[in-house]
Scaffold this motif. Structure first.
Motif, PDB file in Angstrom:
ATOM      1  N   SER A 173       0.648  -1.152   0.124  1.00  0.00           N
ATOM      2  CA  SER A 173      -0.049  -0.096   0.070  1.00  0.00           C
ATOM      3  C   SER A 173       0.640   1.239   0.001  1.00  0.00           C
ATOM      4  N   ASN A 174       2.185   1.054   0.393  1.00  0.00           N
ATOM      5  CA  ASN A 174       2.870   2.425   0.539  1.00  0.00           C
ATOM      6  C   ASN A 174       3.757   2.437  -0.670  1.00  0.00           C
ATOM      7  N   GLN A 175       3.804   1.392  -1.764  1.00  0.00           N
ATOM      8  CA  GLN A 175       4.516   1.505  -2.965  1.00  0.00           C
ATOM      9  C   GLN A 175       4.116   2.520  -3.923  1.00  0.00           C
ATOM     10  N   LYS A 176       5.088   2.974  -4.728  1.00  0.00           N
ATOM     11  CA  LYS A 176       4.502   3.867  -5.717  1.00  0.00           C
ATOM     12  C   LYS A 176       3.672   3.011  -6.775  1.00  0.00           C
ATOM     13  N   LYS A 177       2.962   3.806  -7.401  1.00  0.00           N
ATOM     14  CA  LYS A 177       1.988   3.170  -8.396  1.00  0.00           C
ATOM     15  C   LYS A 177       2.056   3.598  -9.730  1.00  0.00           C
ATOM     16  N   PRO A 178       1.809   2.988 -10.967  1.00  0.00           N
ATOM     17  CA  PRO A 178       1.611   3.479 -12.157  1.00  0.00           C
ATOM     18  C   PRO A 178       0.465   4.632 -12.083  1.00  0.00           C
ATOM     19  N   ILE A 179       0.995   5.602 -12.995  1.00  0.00           N
ATOM     20  CA  ILE A 179      -0.207   6.616 -13.174  1.00  0.00           C
ATOM     21  C   ILE A 179      -0.700   6.696 -14.557  1.00  0.00           C
ATOM     22  N   LEU A 180      -2.269   6.520 -14.727  1.00  0.00           N
ATOM     23  CA  LEU A 180      -2.841   6.632 -15.904  1.00  0.00           C
ATOM     24  C   LEU A 180      -2.725   8.100 -16.595  1.00  0.00           C
ATOM     25  N   LEU A 181      -1.916   8.324 -17.780  1.00  0.00           N
ATOM     26  CA  LEU A 181      -1.843   9.312 -18.470  1.00  0.00           C
ATOM     27  C   LEU A 181      -3.000   9.687 -19.500  1.00  0.00           C
ATOM     28  N   HIS A 182      -3.206   8.667 -20.577  1.00  0.00           N
ATOM     29  CA  HIS A 182      -3.855   9.061 -21.558  1.00  0.00           C
ATOM     30  C   HIS A 182      -4.727   7.397 -22.024  1.00  0.00           C
ATOM     31  N   LYS A 183      -6.074   7.839 -22.441  1.00  0.00           N
ATOM     32  CA  LYS A 183      -6.816   6.895 -22.982  1.00  0.00           C
ATOM     33  C   LYS A 183      -7.042   7.023 -24.487  1.00  0.00           C
ATOM     34  N   ILE A 184      -6.790   6.251 -25.420  1.00  0.00           N
ATOM     35  CA  ILE A 184      -6.855   6.058 -26.860  1.00  0.00           C
ATOM     36  C   ILE A 184      -8.105   5.146 -27.183  1.00  0.00           C
ATOM     37  N   GLU A 185      -9.213   5.506 -27.679  1.00  0.00           N
ATOM     38  CA  GLU A 185     -10.401   4.638 -27.954  1.00  0.00           C
ATOM     39  C   GLU A 185     -11.054   5.209 -29.333  1.00  0.00           C
ATOM     40  N   GLY A 186     -11.950   4.497 -30.225  1.00  0.00           N
ATOM     41  CA  GLY A 186     -12.401   4.743 -31.036  1.00  0.00           C
ATOM     42  C   GLY A 186     -12.451   3.648 -32.309  1.00  0.00           C
ATOM     43  N   TYR A 187     -11.962   2.392 -31.816  1.00  0.00           N
ATOM     44  CA  TYR A 187     -12.133   1.302 -32.555  1.00  0.00           C
ATOM     45  C   TYR A 187     -13.230   0.320 -32.290  1.00  0.00           C
ATOM     46  N   GLU A 188     -13.702  -0.179 -33.254  1.00  0.00           N
ATOM     47  CA  GLU A 188     -15.156  -1.010 -33.400  1.00  0.00           C
ATOM     48  C   GLU A 188     -14.589  -2.383 -33.269  1.00  0.00           C
ATOM     49  N   GLU A 189     -13.528  -2.760 -33.642  1.00  0.00           N
ATOM     50  CA  GLU A 189     -13.160  -4.259 -33.681  1.00  0.00           C
ATOM     51  C   GLU A 189     -11.674  -4.479 -33.126  1.00  0.00           C
ATOM     52  N   THR A 190     -11.359  -5.732 -32.839  1.00  0.00           N
ATOM     53  CA  THR A 190     -10.238  -5.978 -31.957  1.00  0.00           C
ATOM     54  C   THR A 190      -8.858  -5.329 -32.329  1.00  0.00           C
ATOM     55  N   VAL A 191      -8.353  -4.550 -31.420  1.00  0.00           N
ATOM     56  CA  VAL A 191      -6.894  -4.140 -31.585  1.00  0.00           C
ATOM     57  C   VAL A 191      -6.069  -5.013 -31.168  1.00  0.00           C
ATOM     58  N   ASN A 192      -5.088  -5.778 -32.193  1.00  0.00           N
ATOM     59  CA  ASN A 192      -4.126  -6.636 -31.834  1.00  0.00           C
ATOM     60  C   ASN A 192      -3.089  -6.411 -30.939  1.00  0.00           C
ATOM     61  N   GLN A 193      -2.224  -5.233 -31.562  1.00  0.00           N
ATOM     62  CA  GLN A 193      -1.028  -4.905 -31.113  1.00  0.00           C
ATOM     63  C   GLN A 193      -0.889  -3.389 -31.267  1.00  0.00           C
ATOM     64  N   ALA A 194      -0.025  -2.810 -30.512  1.00  0.00           N
ATOM     65  CA  ALA A 194       0.395  -1.446 -30.517  1.00  0.00           C
ATOM     66  C   ALA A 194       1.802  -1.139 -30.085  1.00  0.00           C
ATOM     67  N   VAL A 195       2.535  -0.028 -30.541  1.00  0.00           N
ATOM     68  CA  VAL A 195       3.867   0.055 -30.146  1.00  0.00           C
ATOM     69  C   VAL A 195       3.636   1.704 -29.824  1.00  0.00           C
ATOM     70  N   ILE A 196       4.461   2.235 -28.905  1.00  0.00           N
ATOM     71  CA  ILE A 196       4.658   3.617 -28.662  1.00  0.00           C
ATOM     72  C   ILE A 196       5.924   4.045 -29.550  1.00  0.00           C
ATOM     73  N   LEU A 197       5.790   5.193 -30.146  1.00  0.00           N
ATOM     74  CA  LEU A 197       6.653   5.883 -30.916  1.00  0.00           C
ATOM     75  C   LEU A 197       7.859   6.244 -29.868  1.00  0.00           C
ATOM     76  N   PRO A 198       9.142   6.150 -30.061  1.00  0.00           N
ATOM     77  CA  PRO A 198       9.882   6.350 -29.221  1.00  0.00           C
ATOM     78  C   PRO A 198      10.279   7.825 -29.148  1.00  0.00           C
ATOM     79  N   GLY A 199      10.411   8.407 -28.002  1.00  0.00           N
ATOM     80  CA  GLY A 199      10.422   9.789 -27.805  1.00  0.00           C
ATOM     81  C   GLY A 199       9.356  10.616 -28.196  1.00  0.00           C
ATOM     82  N   GLU A 200       8.215  10.264 -28.661  1.00  0.00           N
ATOM     83  CA  GLU A 200       7.133  11.003 -29.096  1.00  0.00           C
ATOM     84  C   GLU A 200       5.760  10.588 -28.066  1.00  0.00           C
TER      85      GLU A 200
END
Length: 429
Positions: free
Chosen positions: A20-47
């Protein structure tokens, strides 16, 4: 006179209090708008951007706008469902695996506004489950549901070799220094191969009757009881991490060459994705239980004890229910067999009434321990070696941008979430 009802104070265990005293991940953004299954995604490095592929055949590049929202700067449609993706910024290449088995290579413009098709690789006859681009040497490695592992030269486009697995191949990891590749499949095993390119013997087209060339099978790792869905590689310490539908994670000590393996148990459902950060040696895992776990792999860990088999309790010597001779000799009914997770002994319920977390062995939730082992456990033995966070969606894919400390989670709800995990990846976290 009204009575005041006061809540009963709950005594927290050392593990839960520490968590309970540990640091936790912080949610920054949500990306939505798909109607079918999103299979994979990668973050653009440095962007502040993401490349995502979907069953609706689309390849989309999402960029963060001034409004703080993510909007697609590119939406390109493939001939069939887009099932896997890999991006290499050094050469600005995007590789997209498809449902029909083809891998398409694109050049991404530096302003992220256009995709230019360069080449197709007819790698598989079924769904491409993962594609990986090794920039040096310039190889494209892939696995698919046709059970094949394939690798091609990204310069010439020639096939360099391949290997057929015993079941659908779900994931792969590549060690550049040793040219070893690890493949996880639906049978629950991991195949270790040594790559030895044979472009003169490997034909361009793949058939199920074709002889595998360009690879040497080194060994097979067997430890999971369910399909292996994700792999991660610690190149510095030569550790391989595998996440499986059996709800477990195994850390394989490849460099030690002693067959050592450590189990990590925290998820309550299928583990669908794992990724590793060399910064602070942290392993991130996500699964269908909607939980994120960040495991401290710098901590000293102990191999899980093998369960011993016995016809009597190894603490009190009373017979188990299948031991007819023992029940007759002792004039009593047989007992049900259990196992202590600390020592691995076969024990009865009366001799193992205690429950405790065992973080050093990998159990981050309470498990059965016998009376003797419970006496030897201290509060220090119960201190958690991992951080957990509810992601609030069933996770099927993870991608980590180590440089910026950003983690992308992709869920069955077709939503992508970006988390700030930078405090958790530090050496002192």
């Amino acid at each position: 006179m009204a009575a005041e009802i006061k809540p009963v104070p709950v005594l927290a265990t050392s593990a839960s209090a520490n968590r309970s005293n540990q640091k936790k991940p912080i949610l920054l953004h949500k990306i939505e708008g798909y109607e079918e299954t999103v299979n994979q995604a990668v973050i653009l490095p440095g962007e502040d951007g993401v490349v995502a592929v979907c069953d609706d055949r689309s390849v989309r590049v999402w960029l963060k706008r001034d409004s703080g929202q993510f909007w697609p700067s590119i939406c390109h449609y493939m001939p069939s469902g887009a099932t896997s993706v890999c991006f290499t910024k050094q050469v600005w290449r995007v590789f997209v695996g498809q449902e029909n088995g083809t891998i398409s290579e694109f050049v991404l413009a530096e302003d992220y506004n256009s995709l230019t098709h360069k080449r197709d690789y007819l790698s598989h006859h079924a769904r491409v489950t993962q594609v990986h681009h090794a920039s040096t040497p310039s190889w494209i490695l892939s696995v698919g549901r046709d059970k094949w592992f394939q690798y091609y030269c990204a310069v010439s486009g020639k096939r360099l070799g391949g290997h057929i697995c015993p079941a659908w191949a779900y994931c792969l990891e590549f060690d550049f220094a040793s040219r070893h590749v690890f493949i996880g499949d639906a049978s629950g095993q991991i195949t270790m191969l040594k790559l030895d390119p044979q472009p003169d013997l490997a034909t361009s087209n793949t058939t199920t009757e074709q002889q595998a060339v360009g690879v040497q099978q080194i060994t097979v790792f067997k430890g999971h009881s369910g399909p292996v869905r994700s792999l991660a590689w610690d190149a510095g310490h030569k550790f391989l991490f595998s996440g499986s539908e059996d709800k477990g994670i195994i850390a394989w000590d490849i460099g030690g060459q002693q067959g050592t393996a450590y189990e990590l148990q925290g998820h309550k459902n299928k583990v669908m994705a794992v990724c590793f950060s060399p910064i602070g040696r942290k392993l991130v895992s996500g699964g269908e239980d909607s939980m994120l776990w960040i495991w401290n792999m710098k901590a000293k860990r102990i191999e899980t004890s093998e369960w011993t088999e016995s016809s009597t309790c190894q603490r009190c010597s009373r017979p188990f229910f299948w031991n007819l001779r023992g029940m007759f000799d002792q004039r009593q009914l047989g007992l049900r067999q259990h196992h202590c997770r600390q020592c691995g002994r076969a024990v009865c319920d009366d001799c193992s009434p205690h429950r405790s977390v065992l973080p050093a062995i990998g159990y981050e939730y309470e498990v059965r321990v016998c009376v003797e082992c419970n006496k030897s456990l201290t509060d220090a033995d119960r201190v958690s070696l991992a951080v957990c966070q509810e992601a609030k969606h069933s996770i099927l894919w993870l991608h980590l941008d180590e440089e910026r400390g950003r983690l992308l989670t992709l869920g069955h709800d077709r939503i992508m979430k970006i988390w700030d995990v930078s405090p958790l990846l530090k050496n002192d976290a």
